[in-house]
Write an enzyme that holds these catalytic residues in place. Structure first.
Site, PDB file in Angstrom:
ATOM      1  N   ASP A 101       0.591  -0.811   0.074  1.00  0.00           N
ATOM      2  CA  ASP A 101       0.000  -0.307   0.247  1.00  0.00           C
ATOM      3  C   ASP A 101       0.432   1.670   0.022  1.00  0.00           C
ATOM      4  O   ASP A 101       0.193   2.011  -0.089  1.00  0.00           O
ATOM      5  CB  ASP A 101      -0.933   0.125   1.272  1.00  0.00           C
ATOM      6  CG  ASP A 101       0.175   0.213   2.660  1.00  0.00           C
ATOM      7  OD1 ASP A 101       0.806  -0.050   2.560  1.00  0.00           O
ATOM      8  OD2 ASP A 101      -1.342   0.755   3.639  1.00  0.00           O
TER       9      ASP A 101
ATOM     10  N   GLU B 280       9.794  -3.606  10.013  1.00  0.00           N
ATOM     11  CA  GLU B 280      10.230  -2.761   8.736  1.00  0.00           C
ATOM     12  C   GLU B 280      10.562  -2.325  10.677  1.00  0.00           C
ATOM     13  O   GLU B 280      10.568  -1.422  11.510  1.00  0.00           O
ATOM     14  CB  GLU B 280       8.961  -1.722   8.800  1.00  0.00           C
ATOM     15  CG  GLU B 280       9.075  -0.948   7.910  1.00  0.00           C
ATOM     16  CD  GLU B 280       8.567  -0.067   6.887  1.00  0.00           C
ATOM     17  OE1 GLU B 280       7.557  -0.900   6.466  1.00  0.00           O
ATOM     18  OE2 GLU B 280       8.666   1.009   6.504  1.00  0.00           O
TER      19      GLU B 280
END
Ligand code: KIV
Length: 274
Positions: free
Chosen positions: A55, A192
């Protein structure tokens, strides 16, 4: 030759069990984002194992300041385009903001990404209430990639795009979340922007493969945003990324160099880690 036969010498399609085998064998998993058929075909030709329709497209393709405006319709459109370019890589698609707010909504959103988009796995950010969605998807044989650490859909709560898990309690929470998403049924985990030492600890404790981005070299694989590694992201390139197109003649060469650097352990280097 039947429509499903593979030409001699062609790479076998990458499957979920294959990713688990790669972890067990210590083979690095090479992942990259793509948002359209042409770049997806280049990723595939370069031997990328996992193509992620992230996204992040909300930022790098649509030009928004965050990923929050991305819709399920957007994800289905881009996933279907990428699916037309991919032949052997495993196709993973992001569940966008609030499209997995409860188990039922997660199932509906994921069904669209698999049936209309052609994805083989969905990715979703977070743990906590998200565990129910992960379990509901896994129970219905929909492969799930979890995403922990810096979760961009929570940017307003996090106060920016910052490294996560830096304090001891935050690191313990992240480790507990990693165990929880695995126990709920996730098959893969993106980490992340977390300290390299923490990512290494999570990798060694989990049975499922971990894919790092800004999480150091001690992960089972690496992922980057395609536009970052081609040096075409507007603004400052993140510290954890690298321009692989610099000094090379084509996008295909750049992606091949990235894949080789991940498999050979040359990327990420210490300068790309926290
Ligand atoms: O949206 C995305 O591209 C991602 C990657 C950064 C892992 O989630």
């Amino acid at each position: 030759m039947s429509a499903h036969a593979r030409p001699a010498g062609a790479r076998a399609p990458v499957t979920v069990p294959r990713l688990h085998e790669m972890k067990a064998a210590g083979e690095k998993i090479v992942a990259l984002t793509a948002y359209d058929a042409s770049f997806a075909a280049l990723c595939d030709a370069a031997g990328v194992d996992v193509v992620l329709v992230g996204d992040s497209l909300g930022m790098v393709v649509q030009g928004h300041a965050s990923t929050l405006p991305v819709t399920v319709d957007d994800m289905v459109y881009h996933t279907a385009a990428v699916a037309r370019g991919v032949r052997t890589a495993l196709l993973v698609a992001d569940l966008p903001f609030l499209s997995f707010r409860d188990a039922d909504t997660a199932l509906r959103s994921s069904a669209r990404l698999l049936a209309e988009g052609g994805a083989a796995m969905v990715k979703l950010e977070g743990a906590d209430y998200v565990l129910e969605a992960i379990a509901a998807l896994a129970r219905r044989s929909i492969p799930v990639c979890a995403h922990l650490g810096l979760t961009p859909q929570s940017v307003h709560k996090l106060g920016g795009y910052r490294v996560q898990g830096k304090t001891k309690p935050a690191a313990e929470r992240l480790l507990a979340d990693a165990r929880a998403v695995q126990d709920a049924g996730a098959d893969l985990l993106v980490l992340e922007c977390v300290p390299a030492a923490l990512a290494g600890r999570i990798r060694s404790e989990l049975a499922i493969p971990t894919i790092g981005i800004g999480a150091g070299a001690d992960c089972d694989g690496q992922v980057l945003v395609l536009y970052d590694m081609l040096g075409i992201t507007s603004g400052k390139r993140p510290k954890f990324s690298k321009d692989f197109l610099a000094g090379r003649g084509s996008v295909l060469e750049a992606i091949r160099a990235y894949a080789e650097a991940v498999r050979g352990g040359a990327f990420p280097a210490a300068e790309h880690a926290f």
